[in-house]
Design a protein around this motif. Structure first.
Motif, mmCIF file in Angstrom:
data_model
loop_
_atom_site.group_PDB
_atom_site.id
_atom_site.type_symbol
_atom_site.label_atom_id
_atom_site.label_comp_id
_atom_site.label_asym_id
_atom_site.label_seq_id
_atom_site.Cartn_x
_atom_site.Cartn_y
_atom_site.Cartn_z
ATOM 1 N N PRO A 166 8.791 -23.838 -18.157
ATOM 2 C CA PRO A 166 10.024 -23.096 -17.450
ATOM 3 C C PRO A 166 10.796 -23.938 -16.792
ATOM 4 O O PRO A 166 12.044 -23.534 -16.738
ATOM 5 N N HIS A 167 10.778 -24.984 -16.263
ATOM 6 C CA HIS A 167 11.563 -25.743 -15.762
ATOM 7 C C HIS A 167 12.570 -26.487 -16.544
ATOM 8 O O HIS A 167 13.495 -27.112 -16.226
ATOM 9 N N LEU A 168 12.213 -26.367 -17.993
ATOM 10 C CA LEU A 168 13.230 -26.943 -18.830
ATOM 11 C C LEU A 168 14.029 -25.965 -19.566
ATOM 12 O O LEU A 168 15.253 -26.360 -20.016
ATOM 13 N N THR A 169 13.724 -24.852 -19.647
ATOM 14 C CA THR A 169 14.582 -23.735 -20.399
ATOM 15 C C THR A 169 14.056 -22.277 -19.617
ATOM 16 O O THR A 169 13.251 -22.149 -19.108
ATOM 17 N N LYS A 170 14.996 -21.450 -19.880
ATOM 18 C CA LYS A 170 14.918 -20.170 -19.700
ATOM 19 C C LYS A 170 14.147 -19.497 -20.924
ATOM 20 O O LYS A 170 15.068 -19.690 -21.934
ATOM 21 N N ARG A 171 13.219 -18.985 -20.635
ATOM 22 C CA ARG A 171 12.217 -18.387 -21.987
ATOM 23 C C ARG A 171 12.735 -17.041 -22.477
ATOM 24 O O ARG A 171 12.945 -16.112 -21.532
ATOM 25 N N VAL A 172 13.314 -17.108 -23.633
ATOM 26 C CA VAL A 172 13.923 -16.095 -23.978
ATOM 27 C C VAL A 172 13.016 -15.083 -25.187
ATOM 28 O O VAL A 172 12.611 -15.707 -25.999
ATOM 29 N N VAL A 173 12.709 -14.067 -24.701
ATOM 30 C CA VAL A 173 11.809 -12.969 -25.642
ATOM 31 C C VAL A 173 12.763 -11.812 -26.444
ATOM 32 O O VAL A 173 13.264 -11.102 -25.424
ATOM 33 N N ILE A 174 13.105 -11.735 -27.565
ATOM 34 C CA ILE A 174 13.674 -10.657 -27.908
ATOM 35 C C ILE A 174 12.401 -9.702 -28.674
ATOM 36 O O ILE A 174 11.723 -10.283 -29.774
ATOM 37 N N ILE A 231 22.285 -13.890 -29.750
ATOM 38 C CA ILE A 231 23.295 -15.015 -29.382
ATOM 39 C C ILE A 231 23.578 -14.652 -27.982
ATOM 40 O O ILE A 231 23.681 -15.789 -27.142
ATOM 41 N N LYS A 232 24.161 -13.608 -27.413
ATOM 42 C CA LYS A 232 24.364 -13.101 -26.272
ATOM 43 C C LYS A 232 23.274 -13.537 -25.129
ATOM 44 O O LYS A 232 23.630 -14.253 -24.073
ATOM 45 N N LYS A 233 21.865 -13.420 -25.570
ATOM 46 C CA LYS A 233 20.865 -13.907 -24.544
ATOM 47 C C LYS A 233 20.523 -15.249 -24.556
ATOM 48 O O LYS A 233 20.456 -15.781 -23.597
ATOM 49 N N LEU A 234 20.877 -16.006 -25.628
ATOM 50 C CA LEU A 234 20.955 -17.349 -25.564
ATOM 51 C C LEU A 234 22.032 -17.992 -24.837
ATOM 52 O O LEU A 234 21.734 -18.707 -23.679
ATOM 53 N N ILE A 235 23.067 -17.377 -24.899
ATOM 54 C CA ILE A 235 24.376 -17.901 -23.969
ATOM 55 C C ILE A 235 24.155 -17.447 -22.456
ATOM 56 O O ILE A 235 24.095 -18.486 -21.745
ATOM 57 N N GLN A 236 23.674 -16.420 -21.980
ATOM 58 C CA GLN A 236 23.320 -16.140 -20.807
ATOM 59 C C GLN A 236 22.131 -17.040 -20.204
ATOM 60 O O GLN A 236 22.086 -17.171 -18.956
ATOM 61 N N ALA A 237 21.316 -17.333 -20.935
ATOM 62 C CA ALA A 237 20.089 -18.322 -20.601
ATOM 63 C C ALA A 237 20.621 -19.812 -20.711
ATOM 64 O O ALA A 237 19.872 -20.505 -20.338
ATOM 65 N N GLU A 238 21.687 -20.010 -20.917
ATOM 66 C CA GLU A 238 22.444 -21.453 -21.018
ATOM 67 C C GLU A 238 21.815 -22.226 -21.886
ATOM 68 O O GLU A 238 21.598 -23.823 -21.706
ATOM 69 N N ILE A 239 21.250 -21.692 -23.198
ATOM 70 C CA ILE A 239 20.571 -22.488 -24.209
ATOM 71 C C ILE A 239 21.836 -22.678 -25.362
ATOM 72 O O ILE A 239 22.374 -21.686 -25.731
ATOM 73 N N HIS A 240 22.056 -23.893 -25.431
ATOM 74 C CA HIS A 240 22.730 -24.426 -26.629
ATOM 75 C C HIS A 240 22.514 -23.760 -27.757
ATOM 76 O O HIS A 240 21.372 -23.994 -28.508
#
Length: 439
Positions: free
Chosen positions: A410-418, A306-315
């Motif tokens: 990549p221009h549409l979202t910050k790609r998050v890998v956990i 959840i923290k990484k999603l928020i930091q990546a500004e992903i709803h």
């Protein structure tokens, strides 16, 4: 040794009661040497096995199709056996106390079909005293026979490691124990038919019961220690994996890694020790602390996602998130006590619509455990976040280019890998505009 002689001469059966991840490989192994019955109360499971289908993947369809093992759901056939091996599950209740219902029920059924001169060997994990103080009275009551006179009992803790293609049944030394020296010798002789690594004769049944709890509690504590380090190192901005690589250059490093601890052994067995110790007035400190740490890891990992999603500004509620792997360990279809399932449930509590990808999981069990969307890996598209919880071989084979095809541009979202199991090289992903976090 009369029991062994009858079995070796194929005048009597070895019977295995409970044909799951433990019982099935044991039964198939014995069937390659002597007359063997495989019993389970689940008739649907027996039907699958008779058709040569192995949902556990521990034996494999091909070997199952060619085994001489006789499958049955008829308890009366146990009368044909001189050694009956019990391999039923022993889980925990919701309050973390031992659930002995299955092993007691198995003892009742075996007792009703027990013949004089037989040996009953329990492989199910229990706390010291269960075999002699709980199961044996049930066998005596139901059979009308006397233990030590008309029949004997033994204990041989299962040591099978599901999904492990290196440490297999035949090359893991078997602990055996029995009511007396002659029983121990008979049990050892029977197991030596299939265990190339040989047997270890424990001094008593209680010692054999305790050995299983001790070896799993030890592993649980070591993983808990690594999990505690991982949580601290994360706050320090240090890679836990880098620390482990450096630490493991010393000869006496133990080689443990942080992660989710589930399954039917490590995530359960320590509670059997804790339960009995507390009954005797001893309150566990180290083992109980290790359990608390490991039980809390699903919540910790969920919070980090959840923290990484928020930091990546992903709803969060609109995130296209895929959980890669939901079984309790790599390359194993077993979902029992899977902490990956807990992560999925906790993410759903935040409003995340979780999609699960697991090419190894038992699909029927998966649909019982998880009511969300289940898809194939080829269907992963337009992802915002990939959460790798289990290091299945199929996931290890993925290249950075494969991951890129799963994400939105990549221009549409910050790609998050956990990456809980450190499948990927952090630097290679960060260079390719990924937000990467590992345990």
């Amino acid at each position: 040794m009369e029991c062994f002689k009858q079995i070796q001469a194929k005048e009597a059966f070895v019977a295995v009661v409970g044909l799951g991840y433990v019982g099935l490989p044991v039964a198939v192994a014995f069937a390659g040497k002597v007359k063997t019955l495989g019993f389970d109360i689940n008739e649907a499971k027996i039907d699958l096995y008779r058709r040569g289908i192995d949902p556990t993947n521990e034996v494999g369809n091909e070997k199952l199709q060619h085994t001489t093992l006789e499958f049955t759901a008829n308890p009366a056939r146990l009368k044909e056996a001189k050694m009956i091996i019990v391999a039923v599950p022993t889980p925990i209740n919701g309050d973390k106390t031992p659930d002995l219902a299955a092993v007691i029920k198995a003892s009742e059924m075996i007792g009703q079909n027990l013949t004089p001169g037989s040996i009953v060997v329990f492989e199910s994990t229990v706390y010291p005293g269960v075999t002699e103080e709980i199961c044996t009275p049930v066998l005596e009551r139901e059979s009308g026979l006397i233990c030590g006179k008309d029949f004997n009992i033994g204990y041989s803790p299962e040591r099978i490691n599901p999904g492990d293609q290196v440490h297999r049944l035949e090359n893991i030394r078997k602990i055996v124990a029995g009511t007396d020296a002659a029983t121990v010798e008979a049990i050892a002789a029977v197991y030596e038919l299939i265990i190339a690594a040989g047997v270890y004769k424990a001094s008593s049944i209680k010692v054999a019961e305790a050995a299983k709890l001790a070896e799993n509690a030890q592993r649980d504590i070591n993983i808990a220690f690594m999990n505690e380090l991982a949580m601290a190192f994360d706050r320090m901005g240090i890679s836990t994996n880098d620390v482990i690589d450096a630490m493991n250059t010393k000869w006496n490093a133990l080689g443990f890694y942080p992660g989710l601890v589930g399954g039917h052994c490590i995530g359960v067995d320590p509670y059997y020790f804790i339960y009995q110790a507390e009954l005797l007035g001893y309150h566990s400190q180290i083992i109980a602390a290790g359990r608390r740490i490991n039980d809390d890891m699903a919540a910790y990992i969920t919070a980090q996602i959840i923290k990484k999603l928020i930091q990546a500004e992903i709803h969060i509620k609109q995130a296209n998130l895929y959980v890669m792997g939901i079984t309790y360990k790599e390359n194993c279809p077993d979902l029992r006590n899977s902490k990956a399932v807990d992560v999925c449930r906790q993410l759903a509590e935040y409003g995340v619509k979780v999609k699960v990808v697991d090419p190894v999981a038992d699909q029927m069990e998966l649909r019982k455990e998880f009511d969300g969307e289940i898809i194939d890996i080829q269907e992963v598209r337009e992802a915002d976040c990939l959460v790798f919880l289990v290091a299945h071989q199929q996931f290890k084979a993925l290249r950075p280019a494969d991951l890129a095809n799963m994400f939105k541009p990549p221009h549409l979202t910050k790609r998050v890998v956990i990456d809980i199991k450190n499948i990927f090289l952090q630097t290679s992903l960060e260079e390719k505009v990924y937000s990467y976090w590992s345990l």
